[in-house]
Design a protein around this motif. Structure first.
Motif, PDB file in Angstrom:
ATOM      1  N   TYR A  41     -26.798   1.895 -36.915  1.00  0.00           N
ATOM      2  CA  TYR A  41     -27.667   3.050 -36.786  1.00  0.00           C
ATOM      3  C   TYR A  41     -26.839   4.250 -37.230  1.00  0.00           C
ATOM      4  O   TYR A  41     -25.791   4.532 -36.646  1.00  0.00           O
ATOM      5  N   LEU A  42     -27.300   4.922 -38.270  1.00  0.00           N
ATOM      6  CA  LEU A  42     -26.662   6.133 -38.771  1.00  0.00           C
ATOM      7  C   LEU A  42     -27.523   7.305 -38.339  1.00  0.00           C
ATOM      8  O   LEU A  42     -28.679   7.418 -38.767  1.00  0.00           O
ATOM      9  N   PHE A  43     -26.983   8.146 -37.462  1.00  0.00           N
ATOM     10  CA  PHE A  43     -27.717   9.272 -36.902  1.00  0.00           C
ATOM     11  C   PHE A  43     -27.104  10.575 -37.405  1.00  0.00           C
ATOM     12  O   PHE A  43     -25.918  10.828 -37.177  1.00  0.00           O
ATOM     13  N   GLY A  44     -27.909  11.406 -38.057  1.00  0.00           N
ATOM     14  CA  GLY A  44     -27.409  12.653 -38.615  1.00  0.00           C
ATOM     15  C   GLY A  44     -28.077  13.886 -38.058  1.00  0.00           C
ATOM     16  O   GLY A  44     -29.278  13.892 -37.778  1.00  0.00           O
ATOM     17  N   SER A  45     -27.286  14.928 -37.911  1.00  0.00           N
ATOM     18  CA  SER A  45     -27.761  16.241 -37.484  1.00  0.00           C
ATOM     19  C   SER A  45     -27.848  17.168 -38.694  1.00  0.00           C
ATOM     20  O   SER A  45     -27.326  16.860 -39.761  1.00  0.00           O
ATOM     21  N   ALA A  46     -28.442  18.328 -38.474  1.00  0.00           N
ATOM     22  CA  ALA A  46     -28.642  19.302 -39.544  1.00  0.00           C
ATOM     23  C   ALA A  46     -27.357  20.088 -39.813  1.00  0.00           C
ATOM     24  O   ALA A  46     -27.154  21.190 -39.319  1.00  0.00           O
ATOM     25  N   ALA A  47     -26.479  19.470 -40.587  1.00  0.00           N
ATOM     26  CA  ALA A  47     -25.261  20.098 -41.101  1.00  0.00           C
ATOM     27  C   ALA A  47     -25.181  19.681 -42.570  1.00  0.00           C
ATOM     28  O   ALA A  47     -25.701  18.619 -42.941  1.00  0.00           O
ATOM     29  N   PRO A  48     -24.555  20.480 -43.417  1.00  0.00           N
ATOM     30  CA  PRO A  48     -24.556  20.180 -44.854  1.00  0.00           C
ATOM     31  C   PRO A  48     -24.197  18.748 -45.254  1.00  0.00           C
ATOM     32  O   PRO A  48     -24.799  18.212 -46.191  1.00  0.00           O
ATOM     33  N   PRO A  49     -23.275  18.043 -44.565  1.00  0.00           N
ATOM     34  CA  PRO A  49     -22.983  16.668 -44.988  1.00  0.00           C
ATOM     35  C   PRO A  49     -24.181  15.713 -44.915  1.00  0.00           C
ATOM     36  O   PRO A  49     -24.163  14.652 -45.534  1.00  0.00           O
ATOM     37  N   VAL A  50     -25.232  16.086 -44.178  1.00  0.00           N
ATOM     38  CA  VAL A  50     -26.403  15.210 -44.097  1.00  0.00           C
ATOM     39  C   VAL A  50     -27.055  15.049 -45.479  1.00  0.00           C
ATOM     40  O   VAL A  50     -27.738  14.055 -45.730  1.00  0.00           O
TER      41      VAL A  50
END
Length: 180
Positions: free
Chosen positions: A7-16
């Protein structure tokens, strides 16, 4: 067919914005990738969600399912929360689970699912006392926190530099291969 699920979970930061490449890198390492995003990250990637769903073979999720709905993802072998913003790290450490990715990550501590996180915060945010406490809380709960030397080193506000995605994926491999 791969038998390991990430599970890859991403937040709202430029690397997303690099998440498609990261998914491809994980797939090349024989991972079946399920992508979860915070609501803000999903909004940032709105024009790419169909392509990300096709790439993964699973729906991209940013909301909890309704009661009685089947779970559309296979069981996770490991969860990578990256990029993890200041807000995501603090919510997770406090157990504030109104967001799908934070709720699943919080519950996974108790379920014994291996967790890796790499914060993505600038040097101004890390001066807030809650951040250090949150990092310590998560590490104390068994989460592998890739922060500081060997992980993500905070950048100055507005500074742009590459996010160390390979370090995060390597840590996922290490934590799973070391087993319980």
């Amino acid at each position: 067919m791969t038998s390991r699920t990430l599970y890859l979970f991403g937040s709202a930061a430029p690397p997303v914005f690099d998440v498609a490449r990261v998914m491809e890198d994980a797939q090349a390492r024989s991972w079946d990738v399920c992508l979860g995003l915070t609501p803000s990250a999903a909004r940032w990637l709105d024009n790419s969600l169909d392509g990300l769903t096709a790439l993964s073979g699973h729906p991209v999720r940013s909301e909890y399912k309704l009661p009685g709905e089947p779970d559309v993802w296979p069981k996770a072998d490991v969860i990578l929360v990256a990029p993890a913003t200041f807000n995501t790290i603090n919510e997770w450490a406090l157990g504030l689970s109104s967001k799908f990715v934070v709720g699943v990550a919080a519950e996974s501590i108790g379920r014994g699912i291996p967790l890796v996180t790499m914060p993505c915060v600038n040097a101004a945010y890390v001066q807030h006392p809650a951040f250090a406490t949150s990092v310590e809380t998560l590490a104390g709960a068994g989460v592998t926190v890739l922060y500081g030397k060997g992980g993500f080193v905070p950048n100055e506000p507005g500074e742009k530099r590459p996010f160390p995605w390979a370090v995060a994926l390597d840590a996922v491999e290490t934590i799973v291969s070391s087993g319980p």
